[in-house]
Every structure is written in C-alpha cells, then in structure tokens.
Design an enzyme around this catalytic site. Structure first.
Site: not given
Length: 206
Positions: A43, A10-12, A139
């Site tokens: 991240k 999960g990340t942007t 995501s």
C-alpha cells in the site's frame, strides 16, 4: 455492476512530516466485504526515486492511478531533464481524480516526497489537495489518528516519526477488522526512498 467481492479494500495508512523527511506507513490487508482477499498488499508505492504514495480505497483503481502518475513523472523528466516537483505530481493526481467527479474513483492518497524540503500532501477522492504535518486515512483511521494526535510533536526526528507511524498502524491492526497482516514503513528524505525491514519494524514497536 461489479460484485463487492471483486473489490479489494480496507486499509490504514499514516504519514508524518519532519524536518529531515517524511515517513509513510501502512498495513498489508485487503478485504472484499467480510473476506480477507489478500494478505500481502503493498500500500506504499514509489512513484519516483524521491516520491511515494500510500493508497486507501479500491486497490485496482489505486494501482491504476499510481501507474498514471509514475508515467507522467517519468515523461516530464525525459522531456525537461529535471524531476517533477511533488506538488506538481499531486496536481496531476488531483486533475485525474477531479475528471472522474461524477463517477468518483474510490481512492485516497497520502503523498510524501522531498524536493528542496520534505513535502506531505493528501489527495482525496474528488481531487482536493492539502498540505499537512500528519495524515491518517482508511478504515482504521479513528484508532490510528488517536495515537498520532496524542504523541505527535512538531520537532520530531525521523526515528521518532517512524516509531509513531508503526505504533499507529499497530493499534489499528488490533481494533479494526479491515486492517492487518503486518506493517510497512517507508522514509522519503534527501537520500531517496528507504523501506524498513522486518527487524527494524520490530524494534520500532518494542
């Protein structure tokens, strides 16, 4: 088989290139299925003093890949007395990922760096490398990409790019459940890697 809750995902992440340098931004949430597994994931990872990557996908695999790239860059510098070019680091990442094409590492990278000029590259799950003016992954990318495409200008300053990256991540946090817990913004330019502190990020969003 590894249980899905042992895989933090999960990340942007967002990257924008300007004439002065590259801006990278990411959120801090890692998810495992419907569980928020970690609220303080970094991240955006430095590889050298002039190159950093953002990670989207499985966290453990991404950190493994970052460690391998960091070691290769340091080894090249020690052997040759000069730093490894950004595109060469991307090609090493490509080879590592392509070697796993029958069991793909679930990792997507944005690589930002500065040689004689700013460099922004995307490395996908299978090792394909492309140069871009802006990149969005993860995501929350549909939301973040809308913000970037609407507001991007080819002649942006670094500060404008920082603001746009922060706004794109902020929008993803509001609308994507796998994105959250805050924003990191990193700038890579001729002076090296600089990370924005909390106050600066608040100012960028104000």
């Amino acid at each position: 088989m590894v249980h899905e809750f042992s895989l933090k995902k999960g990340t942007t992440t967002v990257g924008i290139k300007t004439r002065e340098g590259v801006v990278l931004a990411a959120d801090k949430r890692a998810t495992a299925g419907y569980l928020v597994a970690n609220k303080k994931v970094k991240k955006i990872l430095p590889l050298t003093e002039y190159c950093a990557i953002t990670i989207a996908g499985t966290v453990a695999q991404a950190f493994f890949l970052a460690d391998a790239l960091r070691a290769q860059a340091q080894l090249y510098s020690l052997r040759n007395g000069e730093r490894l070019a950004i595109k060469s680091i991307a090609n090493i990442a490509s080879n590592l990922l392509n070697s796993q094409k029958f069991y793909a590492l679930p990792v997507q990278l944005i690589m930002g760096g500065y040689d004689s000029s700013p460099q922004l590259l995307m490395v996908d799950f299978f090792g394909s490398v492309s140069e871009e003016e802006y990149i969005v992954t993860g995501s929350g990318s549909p939301v973040a990409m809308g913000v970037v495409v609407t507001n991007y200008k080819p002649d942006m300053t670094l500060k404008e790019a920082q603001r746009l990256c922060a706004q794109a991540i902020s929008a993803a946090i509001q609308w994507d459940t796998a994105t959250g817990e805050g924003i990191d913004v990193v700038t890579v330019s001729h002076v090296g890697i600089e990370q924005a502190d909390g106050e600066k990020i608040r100012n960028l969003l104000s």
